[in-house]
Design an enzyme around this catalytic site. Structure first.
Site, PDB file in Angstrom:
ATOM      1  N   GLU B  60       0.812  -1.103   0.063  1.00  0.00           N
ATOM      2  CA  GLU B  60       0.091   0.038  -0.018  1.00  0.00           C
ATOM      3  C   GLU B  60       0.863   1.411  -0.028  1.00  0.00           C
ATOM      4  O   GLU B  60       0.443   2.241  -0.762  1.00  0.00           O
ATOM      5  CB  GLU B  60      -1.057  -0.033   1.219  1.00  0.00           C
ATOM      6  N   HIS B 129     -11.445  -5.731   8.266  1.00  0.00           N
ATOM      7  CA  HIS B 129     -12.223  -5.262   6.977  1.00  0.00           C
ATOM      8  C   HIS B 129     -13.512  -4.449   7.344  1.00  0.00           C
ATOM      9  O   HIS B 129     -14.468  -4.059   6.740  1.00  0.00           O
ATOM     10  CB  HIS B 129     -12.547  -6.573   6.344  1.00  0.00           C
TER      11      HIS B 129
HETATM   12  C1  LIG Z   1      -1.867  -5.137   4.012  1.00  0.00           C
HETATM   13  C2  LIG Z   1      -2.934  -5.914   3.214  1.00  0.00           C
HETATM   14  N1  LIG Z   1      -3.081  -5.422   1.951  1.00  0.00           N
HETATM   15  C3  LIG Z   1      -3.911  -6.311   1.437  1.00  0.00           C
HETATM   16  C4  LIG Z   1      -4.768  -7.130   1.932  1.00  0.00           C
HETATM   17  C5  LIG Z   1      -5.863  -8.139   1.210  1.00  0.00           C
HETATM   18  N2  LIG Z   1      -5.172  -9.342   0.939  1.00  0.00           N
HETATM   19  C6  LIG Z   1      -5.525 -10.327   1.569  1.00  0.00           C
HETATM   20  S1  LIG Z   1      -4.676 -11.965   1.102  1.00  0.00           S
HETATM   21  C7  LIG Z   1      -3.914 -11.019  -0.097  1.00  0.00           C
HETATM   22  C8  LIG Z   1      -3.114 -11.722  -1.071  1.00  0.00           C
HETATM   23  C9  LIG Z   1      -1.942 -12.114  -0.411  1.00  0.00           C
HETATM   24  O1  LIG Z   1      -0.848 -12.941  -1.070  1.00  0.00           O
HETATM   25  P1  LIG Z   1      -0.030 -13.762  -0.445  1.00  0.00           P
HETATM   26  O2  LIG Z   1       1.177 -12.983   0.489  1.00  0.00           O
HETATM   27  O3  LIG Z   1       0.948 -14.404  -1.757  1.00  0.00           O
HETATM   28  O4  LIG Z   1      -0.463 -15.063   0.409  1.00  0.00           O
HETATM   29  P2  LIG Z   1      -1.411 -15.860  -0.049  1.00  0.00           P
HETATM   30  O5  LIG Z   1      -2.880 -15.408   0.057  1.00  0.00           O
HETATM   31  O6  LIG Z   1      -1.166 -16.254  -1.533  1.00  0.00           O
HETATM   32  O7  LIG Z   1      -1.420 -17.331   0.841  1.00  0.00           O
HETATM   33  C10 LIG Z   1      -4.470  -9.776  -0.070  1.00  0.00           C
HETATM   34  C11 LIG Z   1      -3.968  -8.746  -1.247  1.00  0.00           C
HETATM   35  C12 LIG Z   1      -4.194  -7.633   3.332  1.00  0.00           C
HETATM   36  N3  LIG Z   1      -4.926  -8.580   3.961  1.00  0.00           N
HETATM   37  N4  LIG Z   1      -3.399  -6.914   3.798  1.00  0.00           N
END
Ligand SMILES: Cc1ncc(C[n+]2csc(CCOP(=O)(O)OP(=O)(O)O)c2C)c(N)n1
Ligand SMILES: [Mg+2]
Lengths: 362, 326
Positions: B60, B129
């Site tokens: 972000e 959220h």
């Molecule tokens: C700081 C933040 N930004 C956005 C989100 C929304 N979000 C939740 S999971 C995710 C993707 C996470 O990807 P990754 O780190 O590869 O983990 P995965 O879900 O693939 O296990 C996002 C964008 C969040 N939870 N926290």
């Protein structure tokens, strides 16, 4: 003046067991048949729980959650390398780790069911709650690791996160702090190649996550994340190094999210059926089963028995979850501070009296 | 006219602004191929391509910091933060740079950027959220803060925000993303930033809210009117910064009583600012203290207890009665 090369690096990738289940004996970690059976049973149980949670979610009995389908070897293999006194600092896609850390799984259901009491873990669990803000929790692992070192405890900290998490600034700060302070921390990136709809190539231009370790001055290793022996072996070595005061390690478990991102997502919008099929053939659970069958550790009867036992456990957890008394409104005001402030006491009073008034039809 | 919900209205504003001005760029996590987790940007990637609808890495601070640079360089970035609860890594960029680049460079460099984010609770979501933290933006000099309550306003206010020469935080109440449909002009239009709207006229009391709870407020007012007890005027603040005290104060001078409904925690919230400004502007006309219906000073609970936390129609009616009977 000649140009000199200051640093050059290579990144090892460790594979012990191929997709057919054949292992490289020289690399096979030191695991007894009993331990291998335990790993297998944990993977089966995790998958059954994951499946059951999907059904519960579809029926509205729990809320949105992140499935672990396809990533069982990565987080279970790594968590298995911890001793009881070690710490685990998870993200949100580590269901199997809950089982291994002795957190009653009905608690996990309760948490995803929208009830914060599910995060009230048994004392001494040495596992932090699920952390939803991506990529922000690894610094806590560094702090805990620093404390363990300062206490002269020989405990280490495993922190798990995704490939997307490596883009957040906090990831880089955590890596840097861990290396500067030589904290006993194992950074395990479950690189499942997707962060919701964003593919690995869009997350980083680096060929591997593991090589990011080089810049911070710690070892970086990639493992086949669908190979539980490789994950266990590499994590165990990193744990031993950390325990012996040799500092942190970054491990990239190269795996694949076979499910949607969460139950609110539809992965068909952004990735192909072919890609999914490719990875389904490399299913970590089936791979271990193949090895065990060939090694005479698993026949049809044993497989059915493990499955039945897992089903029974999951059914018991669901029952225990659904038998929990509903949360009371006062729960909102608990645990904001050690002692509720006067304002909180007053606000709780206000809520309860308005609920009473509502009962009386005012 | 088109019959749109809030998601579609926001998307229409984005699409029309992108058509109208090639410098408008949408960026954020999952906004491209996936069309955003709430599908707000659906179809934009297909229409405008990956250079104008940009899927970013998951960071972000990166999104907002880069948007600041793009804005300085002559673009009009519209950054999406996936949920307002994840904006905090970017808070430093907003407070330390976006809000003050104009001031720091004495007008030489400016940041005509919009940061959109789904905001607020009521959708049984995971931790982080459901927060309503608008006050932390309102408190930053140099940021504008807009929170629409219906599709018509959403389209006009977002269009204005994109054309605005300064950084605008645009909070979209996800609880009402698909709750209502209404007739929205097909052509592009703007609504001024800094004008509140009287959404229901009345004489007994002024009920003030923004975002999702404008609906709650209207429902409470309608109930009381049906019961024939009180005739309540409802005001939708629409832009918290700049705040239109004139419209609000004029109403309170007329009614003599005010209640503010906010979903955010009580202490230090925007309701407190409204109460203070009303005291400054209308103390002699006020017949009762300004009432507040708010969230509690607690962490917003997860789904099971969520309904106890948020303002509801019954609670608003109770406060209106208390303020009337003071
Ligand atoms: C700081 C933040 N930004 C956005 C989100 C929304 N979000 C939740 S999971 C995710 C993707 C996470 O990807 P990754 O780190 O590869 O983990 P995965 O879900 O693939 O296990 C996002 C964008 C969040 N939870 N926290
Ligand atoms: Mg990922």
């Amino acid at each position: 003046m000649p140009v000199t090369n200051l640093v050059s690096f290579t990144i090892p990738r460790v594979e012990v067991m191929d997709p057919a289940g054949t292992v490289d004996a020289a690399l096979m970690p030191d695991l007894t048949p009993e331990q291998i059976r335990e790993l297998y049973a944990t993977m089966v149980t995790t998958r059954k729980l994951d499946d059951r949670m999907l059904k519960l979610q579809r029926q509205g009995r729990i809320g949105t959650f992140a499935r672990v389908l396809g990533q069982e070897a990565a987080h279970i293999g790594a968590t298995y390398a911890l001793a009881k006194e070690d710490w685990l600092v998870p993200a949100f896609r580590e269901t199997g780790s809950f089982l291994l850390r002795g957190i009653p799984p009905e608690k996990l259901l309760q948490y995803w069911g929208g009830d914060e009491r599910g995060h009230d873990f048994p004392a001494g669990s040495r596992m932090l709650p699920i952390s939803v803000p991506v990529g922000t929790h690894m610094l806590h692992a560094v702090g805990i690791g620093w404390a363990m070192k300062h206490n002269k405890e020989r405990a280490v900290v495993l922190t798990i996160f995704g490939d997307g998490a490596t883009s957040e600034g906090d990831f880089h700060e955590a890596m840097n702090f861990a290396a500067v302070f030589q904290a006993p921390v194992i950074f395990l990136c479950q690189n499942n190649q997707w962060a919701i709809s964003v593919p690995y190539e869009r997350q980083t231009a680096a060929a591997t996550v593991a090589q990011k370790a080089v810049a911070y001055g710690m070892p970086g290793i990639q493992v086949d994340g669908n190979d539980i022996f490789a994950v266990y072996r590499v994590t165990k070595e990193a744990v031993e190094r950390a325990r012996n005061g040799e500092g942190p390690t970054l491990i990239e478990a190269h795996t694949y999210r076979m499910s949607d991102h969460t139950t609110s997502d539809d992965a068909r919008r952004y990735r192909t059926a072919e890609e999914l099929a490719f990875w389904q053939e490399r299913d970590p659970l089936e791979r271990l089963a193949r090895y065990m069958r060939a090694a005479g550790m698993l026949d049809e009867t044993a497989e059915a028995a493990v499955a039945a036992e897992a089903e029974a456990k999951v059914a018991g957890w669901v029952e225990a979850f659904e038998a929990k008394p509903p949360s009371e409104p006062e729960e909102i005001f608990r645990h904001v501070f050690a002692e509720p402030t006067p304002a909180l006491v007053a606000q709780q009073e206000e809520l309860l009296s308005s609920l009473n008034a509502a009962d009386e039809g005012r | 006219m088109a019959n749109l919900n809030l998601v579609e209205a926001v998307r229409e504003a984005l699409r029309q602004e992108m058509e109208h001005d090639p410098k408008v760029i949408v960026l954020g996590e999952d906004v491209g191929r996936n069309g955003g987790v709430f599908r707000v940007t659906e179809g934009l990637f297909q229409q405008f391509g990956p250079d104008r609808v940009v899927d970013t890495p998951l960071a972000e601070s990166g999104i907002v910091g880069m948007a600041i640079g793009m804005a300085i360089a002559g673009y009009r970035p519209v950054a999406e933060i996936q949920f307002s609860g994840f904006v905090y890594p970017a808070y430093d960029q907003l407070v330390s740079h976006a809000s003050r680049m104009r001031n720091r460079s004495r007008g030489g460099y400016t940041v005509p950027m919009v940061v959109r984010m789904p905001y607020g609770g009521g959708i049984r979501a995971l931790e982080h959220h459901s927060e309503s933290m608008e006050a932390v933006f309102v408190h930053v000099p140099g940021l504008k803060v807009v929170i629409p309550s219906d599709p018509y306003d959403a389209k006009g206010l977002l269009t204005a925000a994109i054309r605005d020469p300064d950084p605008v935080i645009f909070c979209e109440p996800d609880r009402i993303y698909r709750a209502v449909r209404m007739e929205v002009p097909e052509e592009s239009y703007t609504l001024p930033l800094g004008e509140a709207k009287v959404v229901r006229e009345g004489f007994d009391l002024t009920l003030i809210s923004w975002g999702a709870h404008v609906r709650t407020a209207k429902q409470a007012a309608d109930h009381l009117a049906e019961e024939g007890v009180y005739d309540v005027e409802v005001i939708d603040v629409r832009t918290l910064s700049p705040f239109d005290i004139n419209t609000v104060a004029a109403s309170v001078v007329k009614t003599g009583r005010a209640v503010v409904v906010q979903e955010a925690p009580r202490t230090g919230g925007f309701a407190s600012e409204i109460a203070t400004q009303l005291m400054e502007r209308a103390i002699l006309q006020l017949e009762a203290p300004v009432g507040r219906v708010t969230g509690f000073d607690t962490i917003p609970p997860l789904g099971r207890l969520e309904d106890y936390y948020h303002p509801d129609v019954r609670g608003v009616m109770r406060q209106i009665r208390a303020t009337m009977e003071f």
